[in-house]
Write a protein that holds these residues in place. Structure first.
Motif, PDB file in Angstrom:
ATOM      1  N   LEU A 247       8.494  13.963   1.985  1.00 27.08           N
ATOM      2  CA  LEU A 247       7.586  13.458   0.955  1.00 27.08           C
ATOM      3  C   LEU A 247       6.452  14.434   0.680  1.00 27.08           C
ATOM      4  O   LEU A 247       5.856  14.998   1.601  1.00 27.08           O
ATOM      5  N   THR A 248       6.162  14.620  -0.590  1.00 28.58           N
ATOM      6  CA  THR A 248       5.027  15.434  -1.026  1.00 28.58           C
ATOM      7  C   THR A 248       4.353  14.729  -2.196  1.00 28.58           C
ATOM      8  O   THR A 248       4.934  13.834  -2.823  1.00 28.58           O
ATOM      9  N   LYS A 249       3.135  15.143  -2.482  1.00 30.52           N
ATOM     10  CA  LYS A 249       2.326  14.495  -3.507  1.00 30.52           C
ATOM     11  C   LYS A 249       3.061  14.446  -4.842  1.00 30.52           C
ATOM     12  O   LYS A 249       3.658  15.428  -5.270  1.00 30.52           O
ATOM     13  N   GLY A 250       3.003  13.282  -5.471  1.00 30.21           N
ATOM     14  CA  GLY A 250       3.606  13.100  -6.791  1.00 30.21           C
ATOM     15  C   GLY A 250       5.026  12.577  -6.765  1.00 30.21           C
ATOM     16  O   GLY A 250       5.563  12.202  -7.810  1.00 30.21           O
ATOM     17  N   MET A 251       5.654  12.536  -5.580  1.00 28.36           N
ATOM     18  CA  MET A 251       7.009  11.993  -5.483  1.00 28.36           C
ATOM     19  C   MET A 251       6.995  10.481  -5.702  1.00 28.36           C
ATOM     20  O   MET A 251       5.965   9.807  -5.593  1.00 28.36           O
ATOM     21  N   ARG A 252       8.186   9.961  -5.979  1.00 29.57           N
ATOM     22  CA  ARG A 252       8.369   8.523  -6.179  1.00 29.57           C
ATOM     23  C   ARG A 252       9.284   8.006  -5.069  1.00 29.57           C
ATOM     24  O   ARG A 252      10.425   8.441  -4.942  1.00 29.57           O
TER      25      ARG A 252
ATOM     26  N   VAL B 159       2.293   9.829  -2.449  1.00 33.47           N
ATOM     27  CA  VAL B 159       3.439   9.447  -3.274  1.00 33.47           C
ATOM     28  C   VAL B 159       3.162   8.124  -3.976  1.00 33.47           C
ATOM     29  O   VAL B 159       2.284   7.350  -3.586  1.00 33.47           O
ATOM     30  N   ASP B 160       3.918   7.868  -5.031  1.00 35.39           N
ATOM     31  CA  ASP B 160       3.908   6.564  -5.696  1.00 35.39           C
ATOM     32  C   ASP B 160       5.069   5.753  -5.124  1.00 35.39           C
ATOM     33  O   ASP B 160       6.194   6.253  -4.990  1.00 35.39           O
ATOM     34  N   VAL B 161       4.803   4.495  -4.796  1.00 36.73           N
ATOM     35  CA  VAL B 161       5.778   3.704  -4.058  1.00 36.73           C
ATOM     36  C   VAL B 161       6.100   2.404  -4.789  1.00 36.73           C
ATOM     37  O   VAL B 161       5.199   1.725  -5.289  1.00 36.73           O
TER      38      VAL B 161
ATOM     39  N   PRO C  67      15.449   7.332 -11.594  1.00 31.27           N
ATOM     40  CA  PRO C  67      15.689   7.844 -10.247  1.00 31.27           C
ATOM     41  C   PRO C  67      14.422   7.905  -9.403  1.00 31.27           C
ATOM     42  O   PRO C  67      13.324   8.038  -9.920  1.00 31.27           O
ATOM     43  N   TYR C  68      14.634   7.793  -8.088  1.00 35.36           N
ATOM     44  CA  TYR C  68      13.570   7.985  -7.105  1.00 35.36           C
ATOM     45  C   TYR C  68      13.795   9.317  -6.389  1.00 35.36           C
ATOM     46  O   TYR C  68      14.931   9.788  -6.275  1.00 35.36           O
ATOM     47  N   ASP C  69      12.713   9.863  -5.883  1.00 32.04           N
ATOM     48  CA  ASP C  69      12.817  11.115  -5.124  1.00 32.04           C
ATOM     49  C   ASP C  69      13.256  10.871  -3.679  1.00 32.04           C
ATOM     50  O   ASP C  69      13.826  11.763  -3.047  1.00 32.04           O
ATOM     51  N   ALA C  70      12.983   9.671  -3.179  1.00 35.07           N
ATOM     52  CA  ALA C  70      13.336   9.346  -1.799  1.00 35.07           C
ATOM     53  C   ALA C  70      13.424   7.832  -1.655  1.00 35.07           C
ATOM     54  O   ALA C  70      12.795   7.088  -2.418  1.00 35.07           O
ATOM     55  N   ILE C  71      14.212   7.391  -0.675  1.00 33.77           N
ATOM     56  CA  ILE C  71      14.345   5.963  -0.383  1.00 33.77           C
ATOM     57  C   ILE C  71      14.241   5.767   1.123  1.00 33.77           C
ATOM     58  O   ILE C  71      14.905   6.457   1.898  1.00 33.77           O
TER      59      ILE C  71
ATOM     60  N   GLY D 145      19.401  15.773  -4.812  1.00 33.22           N
ATOM     61  CA  GLY D 145      18.484  16.378  -3.854  1.00 33.22           C
ATOM     62  C   GLY D 145      17.618  15.369  -3.137  1.00 33.22           C
ATOM     63  O   GLY D 145      16.925  15.712  -2.175  1.00 33.22           O
ATOM     64  N   GLY D 146      17.644  14.126  -3.591  1.00 36.33           N
ATOM     65  CA  GLY D 146      16.831  13.087  -2.963  1.00 36.33           C
ATOM     66  C   GLY D 146      17.401  12.631  -1.630  1.00 36.33           C
ATOM     67  O   GLY D 146      18.609  12.693  -1.395  1.00 36.33           O
ATOM     68  N   ARG D 147      16.525  12.159  -0.763  1.00 41.10           N
ATOM     69  CA  ARG D 147      16.929  11.776   0.587  1.00 41.10           C
ATOM     70  C   ARG D 147      16.783  10.272   0.810  1.00 41.10           C
ATOM     71  O   ARG D 147      15.881   9.623   0.268  1.00 41.10           O
ATOM     72  N   LEU D 148      17.670   9.755   1.658  1.00 38.40           N
ATOM     73  CA  LEU D 148      17.625   8.366   2.115  1.00 38.40           C
ATOM     74  C   LEU D 148      17.451   8.365   3.629  1.00 38.40           C
ATOM     75  O   LEU D 148      18.160   9.072   4.341  1.00 38.40           O
ATOM     76  N   LEU D 149      16.525   7.543   4.114  1.00 41.02           N
ATOM     77  CA  LEU D 149      16.377   7.330   5.559  1.00 41.02           C
ATOM     78  C   LEU D 149      16.724   5.875   5.832  1.00 41.02           C
ATOM     79  O   LEU D 149      16.020   4.958   5.384  1.00 41.02           O
ATOM     80  N   ASN D 150      17.836   5.659   6.543  1.00 39.84           N
ATOM     81  CA  ASN D 150      18.287   4.308   6.893  1.00 39.84           C
ATOM     82  C   ASN D 150      18.016   4.086   8.390  1.00 39.84           C
ATOM     83  O   ASN D 150      18.636   4.707   9.242  1.00 39.84           O
ATOM     84  N   HIS D 151      17.085   3.195   8.668  1.00 40.59           N
ATOM     85  CA  HIS D 151      16.631   2.909  10.040  1.00 40.59           C
ATOM     86  C   HIS D 151      17.157   1.516  10.375  1.00 40.59           C
ATOM     87  O   HIS D 151      16.709   0.514   9.809  1.00 40.59           O
TER      88      HIS D 151
END
Length: 426
Positions: A193-198, A219-221, A261-265, A293-299
């Motif tokens: 995550l970096t500034k400005g990502m969604r 980030v915006d969430v 689209p989101y930049d990360a989930i 290029g977006g990433r998913l973290l499944n915990h």
């Protein structure tokens, strides 16, 4: 033979061996060791009838939750130690010969425990409407678990209000709050995550991850939950953090999110509610919401053994009292679903020992606030949670279940993934 001794003898017959705990009966008689670490108190005959009609963990849970049976001393000593509860709960009575069955039946008769089955405690989930993992049924199941009361959860979880495995970068150091901060920070770094990502936070709970990501990573969430009480408190916490312009909390099923689209989930402690049959669809939906290029973290908590065919009405304490329709799947099922959806799995980290420590901390918090917990949710629900948290801690410690953070990426068509080459990169 005293009443207490007859009870102890009966349970030793069911368990198939010695049960080294103290027993006290409704008539005041006692049996077992002279100075036991734990004493099981049978307050009435109804406790025995519950076990007679359900000679497994459901019967034991009903007796304890209802208060017909109580535990004095160390609950962990009853569950672990010689694994008394497990031996009784898992014993297949079909293995007994007719003489053993006759002796057990005669003891129940002499104890006056025969009779109609008692009504289950109100905290038990029984009938469920709709198809399994339909939106309406999932909403009902989530409400049963999460809409218990935000103040009750605060007693257990502490100020962080994070209801998932914490992370101790240095074993034994720092408070639970420190470890929950470290866990959320680890996830943010893994997601790059970096500034400005969604960021989309699926199953956002009380907003802790959303607030952390917006505050510390700029980030915006968008956070989604299907728990009314979670959303209500999350909105309040977001406002108090001054992040209402950066964070949106929705009462929404993940299947209805359509503004990618989101930049990360991030999906933290949520996919356990999805179910094996829906897992690939879940992965496909999240894949479609990510940019290339977006990433998913499944915990998620995972089983460590192959899945056995499940009965139509699972006779487990967790299914009946805690997580209706919840499914703990092997890591291979999760990774397989992600890859079928098009993801590339880049990392998987097991945090089993961390969750055991987390659960022990929650048990201490609940015990330390017991009177207030009973006042908030009643004795039966407080008992339910104490049993669940203690048993879960032991399950992680013994390696019966585990938990994984799986990091996956939606690659560009060129194959580039925009990932660091080593874990040091995050």
């Amino acid at each position: 033979m005293s009443t207490a001794q007859r009870i102890l003898t009966t349970f030793e017959q069911i368990a198939g061996g010695p049960v080294p705990v103290g027993v006290r009966s409704w008539d005041g008689s006692t049996a077992g060791p002279s100075d036991p670490d734990v004493t099981v108190v049978f307050r009435n005959r109804r406790a025995l009838r519950r076990v007679l009609w359900s000679p497994n963990e459901i019967g034991l849970a009903r007796a304890y939750v209802s208060g017909d049976m109580d535990v004095e001393g160390d609950l962990f000593a009853l569950i672990e130690g010689p694994a008394v509860i497990e031996r009784i709960a898992r014993r297949d009575l079909r293995e007994l010969d007719r003489h053993e069955i006759r002796d057990i039946a005669n003891n129940f008769l002499r104890l006056g425990a025969l009779g109609l089955p008692p009504k289950p405690p109100a905290e038990e989930v029984r009938r469920r409407a709709g198809a399994k993992h339909s939106k309406d049924r999932d909403a009902e199941a989530v409400s049963h678990h999460y809409d218990v009361g935000n103040d009750f959860y605060r007693l257990i979880l502490g100020p962080s209000m994070v209801y998932s495995c914490a992370y101790w970068a240095t074993p034994g150091s720092g408070t639970l709050e420190d470890a929950q901060f470290a866990k959320m920070d680890l996830i943010c770094r893994k997601l790059g995550l970096t500034k400005g990502m969604r960021l989309l936070d699926v199953g956002c709970g009380w907003g802790s991850m959303a607030i952390h990501a917006a505050t510390h990573y700029g980030v915006d969430v968008v956070g989604v939950t299907i728990s009314h009480e979670q959303r209500e408190l999350a909105l309040k916490r977001v406002a108090e953090a001054g992040m209402s312009d950066r964070i949106e909390i929705r009462l929404q099923d993940y299947r209805d999110v359509a503004d990618g689209p989101y930049d990360a989930i991030s999906s933290i402690g949520m996919s356990e509610h999805v179910g094996d049959a829906q897992l690939t669809n879940y992965a496909c939906i999240l894949f479609g919401l990510l940019r290339p290029g977006g990433r998913l973290l499944n915990h998620a908590i995972a089983s460590v053994a192959p899945i056995a065919p499940q009965a139509k009405s699972p006779q487990t304490f967790v299914d009946r009292y805690i997580f209706p329709d919840g499914e703990l799947l092997p890591l291979s099922h999760t990774v397989g679903a992600l890859e079928r959806a098009g993801f590339e799995t880049r990392d998987s980290e097991a945090l089993r020992e961390h969750y055991a420590l987390t659960l022990r901390s929650w048990v201490d918090d609940l015990r330390g606030s017991w009177d207030e917990a009973v006042e908030l949710v009643g004795a039966a629900r407080a008992r339910t949670w104490l049993l669940y948290l203690a048993a879960s801690a032991l399950s992680f410690e013994r390696g019966r279940i585990t938990i994984h953070q799986v990091l996956a990426v939606r690659r560009h068509e060129s194959g580039a993934a925009e990932m660091p080459r080593t874990r040091a990169g995050w």
